[in-house]
Motif scaffolding. Structure first.
Motif, short mmCIF file in Angstrom:
data_model
loop_
_atom_site.label_atom_id
_atom_site.label_comp_id
_atom_site.label_asym_id
_atom_site.label_seq_id
_atom_site.Cartn_x
_atom_site.Cartn_y
_atom_site.Cartn_z
N PHE A 133 6.58 -6.59 -4.89
CA PHE A 133 7.72 -5.97 -4.20
C PHE A 133 8.28 -6.90 -3.13
CE2 PHE A 133 5.78 -1.57 -5.16
CZ PHE A 133 6.56 -1.42 -6.29
N LEU A 134 7.40 -7.57 -2.42
CA LEU A 134 7.84 -8.48 -1.37
C LEU A 134 8.58 -9.68 -1.95
CD1 LEU A 134 4.77 -8.40 1.05
CD2 LEU A 134 7.05 -7.45 1.48
N ASN A 135 8.14 -10.16 -3.10
CA ASN A 135 8.86 -11.26 -3.75
C ASN A 135 10.27 -10.84 -4.13
OD1 ASN A 135 6.83 -13.18 -3.56
ND2 ASN A 135 5.86 -12.55 -5.49
N ASN A 136 10.42 -9.61 -4.62
CA ASN A 136 11.76 -9.10 -4.92
C ASN A 136 12.61 -9.03 -3.66
OD1 ASN A 136 11.09 -8.77 -7.63
ND2 ASN A 136 10.53 -6.61 -7.40
N LEU A 137 11.98 -8.58 -2.55
CA LEU A 137 12.69 -8.52 -1.28
C LEU A 137 13.15 -9.91 -0.86
CD1 LEU A 137 13.54 -7.13 1.40
CD2 LEU A 137 11.22 -7.56 2.23
N ARG A 138 12.27 -10.90 -0.97
CA ARG A 138 12.62 -12.27 -0.56
C ARG A 138 13.81 -12.79 -1.37
NH1 ARG A 138 6.64 -12.85 -0.94
NH2 ARG A 138 5.85 -12.49 1.18
N GLU A 139 13.87 -12.44 -2.65
CA GLU A 139 15.00 -12.86 -3.47
C GLU A 139 16.29 -12.24 -2.97
OE1 GLU A 139 14.30 -12.07 -7.58
OE2 GLU A 139 12.48 -13.29 -7.68
N ASN A 140 16.23 -10.94 -2.64
CA ASN A 140 17.41 -10.28 -2.09
C ASN A 140 17.86 -10.93 -0.79
OD1 ASN A 140 18.38 -8.13 -3.74
ND2 ASN A 140 16.55 -6.94 -3.28
N LEU A 141 16.91 -11.22 0.07
CA LEU A 141 17.25 -11.79 1.38
C LEU A 141 17.79 -13.20 1.22
CD1 LEU A 141 14.26 -10.52 3.57
CD2 LEU A 141 16.51 -9.50 3.27
N VAL B 100 4.35 7.10 0.43
CA VAL B 100 4.01 8.27 1.25
C VAL B 100 3.86 9.50 0.37
CG1 VAL B 100 4.79 9.83 3.07
CG2 VAL B 100 5.05 7.37 3.36
N LYS B 101 4.79 9.70 -0.57
CA LYS B 101 4.73 10.86 -1.46
C LYS B 101 3.50 10.80 -2.37
CE LYS B 101 9.71 11.72 -1.59
NZ LYS B 101 10.95 11.69 -2.40
N GLN B 102 3.04 9.58 -2.64
CA GLN B 102 1.85 9.42 -3.47
C GLN B 102 0.56 9.52 -2.64
OE1 GLN B 102 2.55 5.57 -5.20
NE2 GLN B 102 3.97 6.34 -6.75
N LYS B 103 0.70 9.92 -1.37
CA LYS B 103 -0.45 10.06 -0.46
C LYS B 103 -1.14 8.71 -0.24
CE LYS B 103 0.28 14.49 -0.44
NZ LYS B 103 0.96 15.12 0.74
N LYS B 104 -0.33 7.68 -0.10
CA LYS B 104 -0.85 6.34 0.16
C LYS B 104 -0.22 5.79 1.45
CE LYS B 104 -1.36 5.51 -4.81
NZ LYS B 104 -0.85 4.75 -5.97
N PRO B 105 -0.46 6.46 2.58
CA PRO B 105 0.22 6.07 3.83
C PRO B 105 -0.15 4.67 4.31
CG PRO B 105 -1.52 7.67 4.28
CD PRO B 105 -1.35 7.63 2.79
N LEU B 106 -1.39 4.26 4.11
CA LEU B 106 -1.78 2.93 4.59
C LEU B 106 -1.05 1.83 3.83
CD1 LEU B 106 -5.63 3.41 5.13
CD2 LEU B 106 -3.77 3.61 6.79
N ARG B 107 -0.83 2.08 2.54
CA ARG B 107 -0.08 1.11 1.75
C ARG B 107 1.38 1.07 2.22
NH1 ARG B 107 -1.11 1.51 -4.56
NH2 ARG B 107 -3.22 1.49 -3.69
N ALA B 108 1.94 2.23 2.52
CA ALA B 108 3.31 2.28 3.02
C ALA B 108 3.43 1.54 4.35
CB ALA B 108 3.75 3.74 3.19
N ILE B 109 2.44 1.75 5.23
CA ILE B 109 2.46 1.09 6.54
C ILE B 109 2.43 -0.43 6.38
CG2 ILE B 109 1.00 0.64 8.56
CD1 ILE B 109 0.27 3.68 8.44
N GLU B 110 1.53 -0.92 5.56
CA GLU B 110 1.42 -2.36 5.37
C GLU B 110 2.69 -2.94 4.76
OE1 GLU B 110 -0.70 -5.99 5.74
OE2 GLU B 110 -0.92 -3.98 6.61
N PHE B 111 3.27 -2.23 3.82
CA PHE B 111 4.49 -2.69 3.16
C PHE B 111 5.66 -2.73 4.15
CE2 PHE B 111 8.14 -1.76 0.21
CZ PHE B 111 8.13 -3.00 -0.40
N LEU B 112 5.81 -1.70 4.96
CA LEU B 112 6.88 -1.68 5.96
C LEU B 112 6.70 -2.79 6.99
CD1 LEU B 112 7.14 2.17 6.48
CD2 LEU B 112 8.97 0.70 5.58
N TYR B 113 5.48 -3.00 7.41
CA TYR B 113 5.20 -4.04 8.40
C TYR B 113 5.56 -5.42 7.84
CZ TYR B 113 2.30 -7.39 10.97
OH TYR B 113 1.84 -8.48 11.66
N LEU B 114 5.06 -5.74 6.65
CA LEU B 114 5.34 -7.04 6.05
C LEU B 114 6.82 -7.21 5.75
CD1 LEU B 114 2.26 -7.31 3.66
CD2 LEU B 114 2.60 -8.50 5.84
N GLY B 115 7.45 -6.14 5.30
CA GLY B 115 8.89 -6.20 5.03
C GLY B 115 9.69 -6.44 6.30
N ALA B 116 9.31 -5.78 7.38
CA ALA B 116 10.00 -5.97 8.65
C ALA B 116 9.89 -7.43 9.12
CB ALA B 116 9.43 -5.03 9.71
#
Length: 335
Positions: free
Chosen positions: A11-19, A39-55
């Protein structure tokens, strides 16, 4: 690499391409959508890490509005999922706030949510280390009045940091009584019952001023043997009479035995009568703080309507400001 980490990296690689292609909005929206799915999949820690790295990726392209939005989303997950206040979880916020140093207009959106997270998990005023960190970040950007509130409820290092900041603020202000500045820290620490903090705040403040302006703030070496917690005794030349008041108040508090009939109470009353009118538009707030100080250190009970924290958190009117301060949204000027 685990399957989960591999997926986040994809997902982050796709983001880097967009940026790289300048598709910042699309990248931002994709990040939000994927994090919401986690979050809907009850995986909040994964969401947190993804948002942090994306930011962090968006920071490299100066997309600070998007960074603030994603960081706020991350902290809201902290709140909703009752994520514990740990060093690792705080460091994500610290890292993002440091990256936002070029766009401080977005600070409140992130740090206010972060403080609320720690309050929800810890009660009281929240995490003292978080307050100290936020205070330091705001001070470094010249946002003195906002910084002050956080230092007042920070760590053991905060009183000295606040004293240095108040001295810096005073020096940047052209004219006026510098005692108006140190009073902001010392009176509030005393009202909260934290005498040692008031002393550390005072010592940092007066040491800085005496170094910068020895002709105006001179150490009285003949009084060096007093053995006071406030350190050496200084004399402040006019117009800085309130600097002398704060020093005399600290010495009087130190010598009080808590008895309402003591000599210290008489000195306190005399100081109060002589100096409080010099606070101008702040005289009412100062008198209320002195009522609390009288009760805590001199055994004098005064009826009041406000709680200690309500009053301490209601800041003085801002001291006189000049361009370097007003550009950072300091509130109303003091007459």
């Amino acid at each position: 690499m685990s399957a989960a980490n591999s997926r986040i990296e994809r997902f982050l690689n796709n983001l880097r391409e967009n940026l790289t292609d300048g598709n910042y909005y699309e990248g931002h929206q994709e990040l939000r959508a994927i994090a919401s799915r986690f979050v809907k999949q009850k995986k909040p820690l994964r969401a947190i890490e993804f948002l942090y790295l994306g930011a962090l990726e968006l920071c490299q392209y100066n997309q600070y509005g998007s960074v603030a939005d994603l960081s706020s989303f991350m902290v809201n997950i902290y709140i909703d999922e009752k994520i514990p206040v740990t060093l690792e979880n705080k460091e994500r916020i610290y890292d993002i706030l440091e990256k936002l140093s070029k766009a401080t207009e977005y600070y409140p959106r992130v740090y206010e949510s972060a403080i609320q997270w720690t309050i929800g998990e810890m009660g009281g005023v929240g995490d003292s280390q978080m307050h100290h960190f936020v205070g330091c970040v705001l001070r470094n950007k010249g946002r003195y009045q906002e910084s002050e509130m956080h230092f007042l409820v920070g760590t053991a290092e905060s009183p000295s940091a606040l004293g240095l900041m108040l001295a810096e603020w005073a020096i940047k202000t052209d004219g006026g009584d510098y005692g108006l500045f140190v009073a902001r820290g010392v009176l509030k620490y005393l009202a909260l019952g934290w005498y040692e903090a008031a002393c550390f705040c005072w010592r940092a403040f007066i040491t800085r001023l005496s170094t910068a302006m020895p002709d105006k703030f001179a150490e009285r070496s003949e009084n060096a043997s007093l053995g006071s917690k406030i350190g050496p005794v200084y004399y402040a030349a006019a117009p800085h009479v309130l600097v002398n008041f704060i020093q005399l108040l600290l010495l009087t508090v130190e010598r009080s035995d808590g008895s309402p009939g003591s000599n210290a109470v008489r000195i306190f009353d005399s100081l109060r009568q002589k100096y409080t009118g010099s606070f101008g538009v702040n005289s009412d707030t100062v008198n209320k703080l002195l009522d609390m100080i009288a009760e805590k250190y001199f055994g004098v009970v005064v009826q009041r309507q406000q709680s200690i924290f309500d009053l301490v958190n209601s800041l003085f009117a801002a001291p006189p400001s000049r361009p370097a301060i007003t550009s950072n949204n300091v509130d109303e000027d003091m007459d």
